[in-house]
Design a protein around this motif. Structure first.
Motif, PDB file in Angstrom:
ATOM      1  N   GLY A   1     -28.635   0.753  14.015  1.00 21.19           N
ATOM      2  CA  GLY A   1     -28.096   2.029  13.567  1.00 21.19           C
ATOM      3  C   GLY A   1     -28.674   2.427  12.230  1.00 21.19           C
ATOM      4  N   ASN A   2     -28.102   3.482  11.669  1.00 23.92           N
ATOM      5  CA  ASN A   2     -28.563   4.021  10.393  1.00 23.92           C
ATOM      6  C   ASN A   2     -27.546   3.745   9.307  1.00 23.92           C
ATOM      7  OD1 ASN A   2     -30.337   5.033  12.251  1.00 23.92           O
ATOM      8  ND2 ASN A   2     -30.473   7.037  11.327  1.00 23.92           N
ATOM      9  N   LEU A   3     -28.044   3.517   8.091  1.00 19.27           N
ATOM     10  CA  LEU A   3     -27.145   3.290   6.969  1.00 19.27           C
ATOM     11  C   LEU A   3     -26.456   4.590   6.584  1.00 19.27           C
ATOM     12  CD1 LEU A   3     -28.824   0.663   6.867  1.00 19.27           C
ATOM     13  CD2 LEU A   3     -28.627   0.775   4.411  1.00 19.27           C
TER      14      LEU A   3
ATOM     15  N   GLN B   1     -22.273  16.416  27.711  1.00 21.60           N
ATOM     16  CA  GLN B   1     -22.872  15.442  26.805  1.00 21.60           C
ATOM     17  C   GLN B   1     -21.887  15.131  25.673  1.00 21.60           C
ATOM     18  OE1 GLN B   1     -25.888  14.132  27.446  1.00 21.60           O
ATOM     19  NE2 GLN B   1     -25.983  12.844  25.652  1.00 21.60           N
ATOM     20  N   GLN B   2     -21.631  13.857  25.419  1.00 17.82           N
ATOM     21  CA  GLN B   2     -20.710  13.413  24.372  1.00 17.82           C
ATOM     22  C   GLN B   2     -21.424  12.419  23.464  1.00 17.82           C
ATOM     23  OE1 GLN B   2     -17.512  14.517  24.002  1.00 17.82           O
ATOM     24  NE2 GLN B   2     -17.788  15.857  25.768  1.00 17.82           N
ATOM     25  N   GLU B   3     -20.909  12.277  22.258  1.00 16.65           N
ATOM     26  CA  GLU B   3     -21.412  11.283  21.306  1.00 16.65           C
ATOM     27  C   GLU B   3     -20.238  10.485  20.771  1.00 16.65           C
ATOM     28  OE1 GLU B   3     -23.593  12.685  17.954  1.00 16.65           O
ATOM     29  OE2 GLU B   3     -25.285  13.349  19.150  1.00 16.65           O
ATOM     30  N   LYS B   4     -20.455   9.187  20.614  1.00 19.38           N
ATOM     31  CA  LYS B   4     -19.437   8.328  20.011  1.00 19.38           C
ATOM     32  C   LYS B   4     -20.133   7.501  18.940  1.00 19.38           C
ATOM     33  CE  LYS B   4     -16.233   4.597  20.855  1.00 19.38           C
ATOM     34  NZ  LYS B   4     -15.788   3.574  21.786  1.00 19.38           N
ATOM     35  N   THR B   5     -19.643   7.577  17.705  1.00 20.21           N
ATOM     36  CA  THR B   5     -20.223   6.833  16.598  1.00 20.21           C
ATOM     37  C   THR B   5     -19.282   5.709  16.198  1.00 20.21           C
ATOM     38  OG1 THR B   5     -21.393   8.786  15.794  1.00 20.21           O
ATOM     39  CG2 THR B   5     -21.110   6.977  14.241  1.00 20.21           C
ATOM     40  N   THR B   6     -19.833   4.499  16.109  1.00 21.81           N
ATOM     41  CA  THR B   6     -19.081   3.335  15.655  1.00 21.81           C
ATOM     42  C   THR B   6     -19.647   2.923  14.306  1.00 21.81           C
ATOM     43  OG1 THR B   6     -18.773   2.606  17.937  1.00 21.81           O
ATOM     44  CG2 THR B   6     -18.416   0.962  16.210  1.00 21.81           C
TER      45      THR B   6
ATOM     46  N   GLU C   1     -23.811   6.447  20.133  1.00 21.02           N
ATOM     47  CA  GLU C   1     -24.126   6.316  21.551  1.00 21.02           C
ATOM     48  C   GLU C   1     -23.874   7.650  22.228  1.00 21.02           C
ATOM     49  OE1 GLU C   1     -22.851   3.138  24.953  1.00 21.02           O
ATOM     50  OE2 GLU C   1     -22.731   2.564  22.854  1.00 21.02           O
ATOM     51  N   LYS C   2     -24.829   8.108  23.025  1.00 19.40           N
ATOM     52  CA  LYS C   2     -24.678   9.368  23.749  1.00 19.40           C
ATOM     53  C   LYS C   2     -24.388   9.054  25.211  1.00 19.40           C
ATOM     54  CE  LYS C   2     -27.671  11.848  20.628  1.00 19.40           C
ATOM     55  NZ  LYS C   2     -28.817  12.716  20.447  1.00 19.40           N
ATOM     56  N   TYR C   3     -23.482   9.821  25.796  1.00 15.66           N
ATOM     57  CA  TYR C   3     -23.107   9.615  27.190  1.00 15.66           C
ATOM     58  C   TYR C   3     -22.584  10.919  27.762  1.00 15.66           C
ATOM     59  CZ  TYR C   3     -18.340   9.497  25.396  1.00 15.66           C
ATOM     60  OH  TYR C   3     -17.153   9.822  24.786  1.00 15.66           O
ATOM     61  N   LYS C   4     -22.438  10.957  29.093  1.00 13.95           N
ATOM     62  CA  LYS C   4     -21.855  12.117  29.761  1.00 13.95           C
ATOM     63  C   LYS C   4     -20.441  11.756  30.210  1.00 13.95           C
ATOM     64  CE  LYS C   4     -26.056  14.352  31.293  1.00 13.95           C
ATOM     65  NZ  LYS C   4     -26.797  14.933  32.404  1.00 13.95           N
TER      66      LYS C   4
END
Length: 148
Positions: free
Chosen positions: A8-10, A42-47, A33-36
């Protein structure tokens, strides 16, 4: 043993602290993470992962700046807490054993890394073997050069 790996990115520049005479580099990594979804949208989930890298070799710290892409590996920890409104919350953190700076050619300094021992490693593209000039040698010609 439980092991976790994150690319990931800082989220911000790292900080270097000394705790009980030992150096620790603290930083946060965002993995998106991108998913449908079930409707096909289209959805995005950031951890977000809070990272603590305990090391005497803090030379990597100047390279751990906001937006840099990294690979981290280590032992995960889940921390529970109570929010100001009284609800329970949790955060994901990691005790880093290995850290690698990654990224494309557009990023200056990309491709190097540090492992848990703090030794610098190169993770760039493998170099091609030098090409021989002229015709390839026959198998019999090579046999004549053998010392036995």
């Amino acid at each position: 043993m439980i092991k976790m790996q994150v690319i990931g990115n800082l989220g911000k520049d790292c900080t270097v602290n000394t705790v009980n005479g030992k150096n620790v580099i603290n930083f946060t990594v965002a993995h998106t993470e991108k998913y449908k979804d079930s409707q096909g949208n289209q959805q995005e989930k950031t951890t977000w992962v809070d990272c603590a890298y305990w090391t005497d070799r803090t030379a990597v710290a100047p390279y751990l700046t906001k937006g840099k892409q990294v690979f981290v590996e280590g032992q995960p920890e889940v921390r529970s807490f109570t929010r100001n409104d009284g609800t329970a919350g949790a955060s994901l953190s990691m005790r880093v054993r290995e850290l690698q700076l990654i990224g494309g050619a557009r990023e200056e300094g990309g491709g190097g890394g540090y492992n848990g021992g703090g030794q610098q490693q190169s993770y760039g593209q493998p170099q091609a073997a030098p090409q021989r000039q002229g015709a390839p040698a026959a198998a019999d010609d090579m046999a004549d050069d053998l010392p036995f």
